[in-house]
Scaffold this active site. Structure first.
Site, PDB file in Angstrom:
ATOM      1  N   MET A   1       6.147  -1.184  -3.487  1.00  0.00           N
ATOM      2  CA  MET A   1       6.339  -0.827  -2.090  1.00  0.00           C
ATOM      3  C   MET A   1       7.150  -1.922  -1.403  1.00  0.00           C
ATOM      4  O   MET A   1       6.739  -3.077  -1.381  1.00  0.00           O
ATOM      5  CB  MET A   1       4.995  -0.669  -1.376  1.00  0.00           C
ATOM      6  CG  MET A   1       5.135  -0.311   0.090  1.00  0.00           C
ATOM      7  SD  MET A   1       3.565  -0.362   0.975  1.00  0.00           S
ATOM      8  CE  MET A   1       2.805   1.143   0.399  1.00  0.00           C
TER       9      MET A   1
ATOM     10  N   ASN B   1       1.019  -3.035  -3.978  1.00  0.00           N
ATOM     11  CA  ASN B   1       0.906  -1.702  -4.578  1.00  0.00           C
ATOM     12  C   ASN B   1       1.997  -1.510  -5.628  1.00  0.00           C
ATOM     13  O   ASN B   1       3.142  -1.921  -5.430  1.00  0.00           O
ATOM     14  CB  ASN B   1       1.059  -0.630  -3.488  1.00  0.00           C
ATOM     15  CG  ASN B   1       0.071  -0.846  -2.374  1.00  0.00           C
ATOM     16  OD1 ASN B   1      -1.129  -0.816  -2.593  1.00  0.00           O
ATOM     17  ND2 ASN B   1       0.575  -1.077  -1.171  1.00  0.00           N
TER      18      ASN B   1
ATOM     19  N   TYR C   1       1.464  -6.065   0.153  1.00  0.00           N
ATOM     20  CA  TYR C   1       2.517  -5.333  -0.555  1.00  0.00           C
ATOM     21  C   TYR C   1       2.342  -5.456  -2.071  1.00  0.00           C
ATOM     22  O   TYR C   1       3.294  -5.646  -2.817  1.00  0.00           O
ATOM     23  CB  TYR C   1       3.910  -5.812  -0.126  1.00  0.00           C
ATOM     24  CG  TYR C   1       4.261  -5.390   1.289  1.00  0.00           C
ATOM     25  CD1 TYR C   1       4.754  -4.111   1.534  1.00  0.00           C
ATOM     26  CD2 TYR C   1       4.080  -6.246   2.356  1.00  0.00           C
ATOM     27  CE1 TYR C   1       5.073  -3.707   2.826  1.00  0.00           C
ATOM     28  CE2 TYR C   1       4.390  -5.855   3.652  1.00  0.00           C
ATOM     29  CZ  TYR C   1       4.888  -4.588   3.879  1.00  0.00           C
ATOM     30  OH  TYR C   1       5.204  -4.177   5.159  1.00  0.00           O
TER      31      TYR C   1
ATOM     32  N   ASP D   1       7.663   5.240 -18.985  1.00  0.00           N
ATOM     33  CA  ASP D   1       8.665   6.273 -19.235  1.00  0.00           C
ATOM     34  C   ASP D   1      10.015   5.644 -19.587  1.00  0.00           C
ATOM     35  O   ASP D   1      10.526   4.803 -18.850  1.00  0.00           O
ATOM     36  CB  ASP D   1       8.799   7.153 -17.993  1.00  0.00           C
ATOM     37  CG  ASP D   1       9.475   8.483 -18.273  1.00  0.00           C
ATOM     38  OD1 ASP D   1      10.201   8.598 -19.279  1.00  0.00           O
ATOM     39  OD2 ASP D   1       9.270   9.421 -17.475  1.00  0.00           O
TER      40      ASP D   1
ATOM     41  N   HIS E   1       3.368  12.888 -20.010  1.00  0.00           N
ATOM     42  CA  HIS E   1       4.683  12.291 -19.777  1.00  0.00           C
ATOM     43  C   HIS E   1       5.164  12.598 -18.361  1.00  0.00           C
ATOM     44  O   HIS E   1       5.118  13.741 -17.926  1.00  0.00           O
ATOM     45  CB  HIS E   1       5.675  12.832 -20.803  1.00  0.00           C
ATOM     46  CG  HIS E   1       7.058  12.324 -20.602  1.00  0.00           C
ATOM     47  ND1 HIS E   1       8.084  13.136 -20.210  1.00  0.00           N
ATOM     48  CD2 HIS E   1       7.569  11.079 -20.721  1.00  0.00           C
ATOM     49  CE1 HIS E   1       9.187  12.417 -20.107  1.00  0.00           C
ATOM     50  NE2 HIS E   1       8.904  11.163 -20.411  1.00  0.00           N
TER      51      HIS E   1
ATOM     52  N   TYR F   1       4.341   6.082   0.152  1.00  0.00           N
ATOM     53  CA  TYR F   1       3.162   6.890   0.502  1.00  0.00           C
ATOM     54  C   TYR F   1       3.369   8.349   0.086  1.00  0.00           C
ATOM     55  O   TYR F   1       2.460   8.976  -0.476  1.00  0.00           O
ATOM     56  CB  TYR F   1       2.880   6.830   2.000  1.00  0.00           C
ATOM     57  CG  TYR F   1       2.310   5.526   2.500  1.00  0.00           C
ATOM     58  CD1 TYR F   1       1.443   4.751   1.733  1.00  0.00           C
ATOM     59  CD2 TYR F   1       2.623   5.063   3.773  1.00  0.00           C
ATOM     60  CE1 TYR F   1       0.921   3.565   2.208  1.00  0.00           C
ATOM     61  CE2 TYR F   1       2.099   3.878   4.262  1.00  0.00           C
ATOM     62  CZ  TYR F   1       1.248   3.136   3.474  1.00  0.00           C
ATOM     63  OH  TYR F   1       0.726   1.962   3.950  1.00  0.00           O
TER      64      TYR F   1
ATOM     65  N   ASP G   1      -3.441  -2.055  -3.673  1.00  0.00           N
ATOM     66  CA  ASP G   1      -4.122  -3.234  -3.141  1.00  0.00           C
ATOM     67  C   ASP G   1      -5.258  -2.792  -2.222  1.00  0.00           C
ATOM     68  O   ASP G   1      -5.448  -1.592  -1.975  1.00  0.00           O
ATOM     69  CB  ASP G   1      -3.133  -4.176  -2.452  1.00  0.00           C
ATOM     70  CG  ASP G   1      -2.442  -3.586  -1.228  1.00  0.00           C
ATOM     71  OD1 ASP G   1      -3.044  -2.768  -0.504  1.00  0.00           O
ATOM     72  OD2 ASP G   1      -1.277  -3.962  -0.982  1.00  0.00           O
TER      73      ASP G   1
END
Length: 146
Positions: free
Chosen positions: A76, A136, A134, A66, A22, A116, A30
């Protein structure tokens, strides 16, 4: 082989997903993401022949998001000045809606360099061959409730 498990989920990836607890985080990156340098303290799994949407769909079949945080999914953000369209984000939100009743409401955005920093603390990073920019996405694992 196992019944009911998407075939795209390799034994290595299934092992990592089941090891996660958890609030652990998973990045699906990408093809441009520096997975190896960001993942020095994480498990890095190569899935170069696959795109993010197909992996996201398969993972969410076995991976709960979650429910104790508002935004268990983060993207991102596009850097100011970058003239980039992100239609893949709509695809992600459609996929997430199939598996989480909060749908797009549970998706947030993180500034590129903060993304990052957060990725460096992820349990695992899946490096894909996704060519969309973009693309990710970071998932925070929830609790399995049966």
């Amino acid at each position: 082989m196992l019944k009911g498990i998407p075939k795209i989920l390799s034994p290595e990836l299934l092992k990592v997903l089941s090891e996660m607890g958890h609030s652990d985080r998973l990045v699906i990156s990408d093809g441009n993401f520096p997975a190896e340098s960001m993942g020095k303290d994480a498990v890095v799994i190569r899935c170069d022949g696959h795109g993010v949407p197909e992996l996201l769909d398969a993972i969410l079949q076995v991976f709960p998001l979650d429910t104790y945080v508002d935004k268990p999914v983060n993207l991102m953000e596009v850097m100011p000045g970058d003239d980039v369209e992100t239609p893949i984000w709509d695809t992600y939100k459609e996929i997430i809606t199939k598996y989480d009743e909060r749908g797009a409401k549970c998706v947030g955005n993180i500034e590129r360099f903060k993304f990052y920093d957060e990725a460096k603390t992820a349990y695992a990073i899946i490096a894909t061959g996704e060519s969309a920019l973009y693309a990710n996405i970071m998932l925070q694992k929830g609790v399995v409730v049966d």
